[in-house]
Design a protein around this motif. Structure first.
Motif: not given
Length: 446
Positions: A140-147, A327-329
């Motif tokens: 869960p910590e690695t999944i990008i979910a800012a919104s 993250h992609f960069l």
């Protein structure tokens, strides 16, 4: 590196014979006359397997096995005994021995037993590594979910992952439907079993039936042997049916039965086969509209969408854009060894873009920018973001005023998207007051 095998026997000649037999198979062998020196060698230099005599003067093979189990529980130990019996075999296995061999032993049997022990150990080590990699990549910590919308989706995934309920994921292409399907599997108790993904759009309907349900030998021309389908191969795990909205009505009826009954009938078969599989389906089509048009069965929709998950397009969750891009960069930097960063102007350009291709388009844009960047920063020019069709038409036809109006309209639309519909915030970002923004929107019919 050669596998390292320790041979423990208080009879030097026997130890040397075992070592010679195993060295012939390509193993690095080391002999020891007692258990204490073998334990010290394991601590100092390690080992991949132990072959030990059962009866020894100071520390017998069972005692050595017990000590090794406490220190190195994954290290396979093979016991050799001259007193082979059912009771001795049971005793060895109860203490955790990998196997036992009776004297006089056959060299081929010895080599085969050691090879089997090393192979199982290798597979267990590889399995642990893969589990750690999956845990690291999909934690869960690695999944990008800012919104807020992304966080809501992840919370729903977390709540339903452990259930057997079917899930239907809907969203535009590139929004991350496959990632959600993988999270549903990797966050569940089925993680140790297969995750089988099938793109339903990639197969003709007749081929899709064989792919999913399998076929018997001779079921059709070219069916030279029986073959299990994806339902059977995913047994105990998860079956991900991507592009489910593309399948025809005739096949939908067969799929409905498989989902309802938990069994499949192979093509050319006569007896159904039970399967234990969790179904996750995904589509970029508006299924409700497909049902209304008669192209998708409503009963199948209800079966598949016990848990419905709707993914928002990237333009509706712009808080995710910059964290995702960074993250992609970071991933690109790890692969290329560079230390690139996004310039402030590049980040502004990413926020202003409409992202019709969603997260997939964003990832491609960042990769393109990392390839084209001349310095340590990625600029907007490096991203090569495509203009919208409206901007391209305005650049090619019409008066200068029409081109200016089109550009202004595009800029206002982007500002409103960034502000998530908040016109006061959009006006501040554009450097104008709300009244001016309102007049422009009215004149340009936005």
């Amino acid at each position: 590196m050669k596998p390292r095998v320790l041979i423990v026997d208080d009879q030097k000649r026997v130890a040397e014979v075992i070592a010679a037999a195993l060295a012939h198979a390509g193993y690095e062998c080391e002999t020891h006359a007692d258990g204490a020196s073998a334990l010290a060698a394991v601590e100092a230099r390690g080992a991949d397997a132990i072959v030990s005599d059962w009866k020894m003067a100071e520390m017998d093979g069972i005692e050595l096995l017990r000590k090794l189990r406490r220190r190195r529980p994954k290290l396979p130990v093979i016991l050799i005994t001259a007193y082979g019996s059912v009771s001795s075999a049971v005793a060895a296995m109860r203490e955790g021995a990998f196997d036992y061999i009776t004297k006089p032993f056959d060299n081929d049997e010895l080599r085969a037993t050691v090879a089997r022990a090393l192979e199982i150990t290798r597979l267990e080590r590889e399995n642990r590594y893969l589990r750690q990699e999956i845990g690291a990549r999909y934690s869960p910590e690695t999944i990008i979910a800012a919104s807020p919308r992304s966080r809501e989706v992840l919370e729903l995934v977390r709540r339903v992952a452990s259930s057997r309920a079917t899930v239907l994921i809907q969203g535009e292409s590139g929004t991350g439907k496959e990632l959600i399907a993988r999270l549903l599997h990797y966050w569940s108790e089925r993680v140790g079993n297969p995750l089988v993904a099938v793109n339903c759009k990639a197969f003709a309907e007749g081929v899709l039936e064989s792919e999913l349900f399998g076929h018997e030998k001779g079921a059709f021309t070219g069916a030279l042997a029986a073959r299990a389908g994806c339902f059977e191969r995913a047994s105990g795990g998860t079956l991900f049916l991507d592009e489910i909205g593309e399948v025809g009505l005739e096949f939908q009826a067969k799929l409905l039965r498989a989902v309802q009954e938990g069994e499949v009938l192979r093509v050319g078969g006569s007896a159904p086969r039970k399967v234990d599989v969790r179904i996750v389906a995904a589509t970029n089509r508006p299924i409700r509209e497909e049902i209304a048009a008669g192209r998708f069965r409503e009963d199948l929709f209800f079966r598949l969408s016990v848990i419905p998950i709707q993914l928002a397009p990237l333009r509706e969750r712009r808080e995710d854009i910059i964290p995702l891009a960074r993250h992609f960069l970071a991933r690109q930097n790890a692969e290329t060894g560079r230390h690139l960063a996004l310039s402030a102007e590049a980040e502004h350009a990413l926020l202003a873009h409409r992202w019709s291709g969603n997260v997939r388009e964003l990832e491609n844009s960042v990769e393109r920018g990392s390839v084209l960047a001349r310095g340590e920063e990625i600029t907007p020019e490096d991203l090569l973001l495509e203009q919208s069709a409206g901007s391209l038409r305005a650049a090619m036809v019409g008066t200068l005023q029409e081109s200016i109006d089109q550009a202004v309209a595009e800029r206002i639309n982007s500002a409103i998207d960034v502000a998530r519909g908040n016109r006061a915030e959009a006006a501040r970002n554009l450097g104008i007051d709300r009244a001016t923004l309102w007049r422009l929107m009215k004149r340009l019919q936005i």
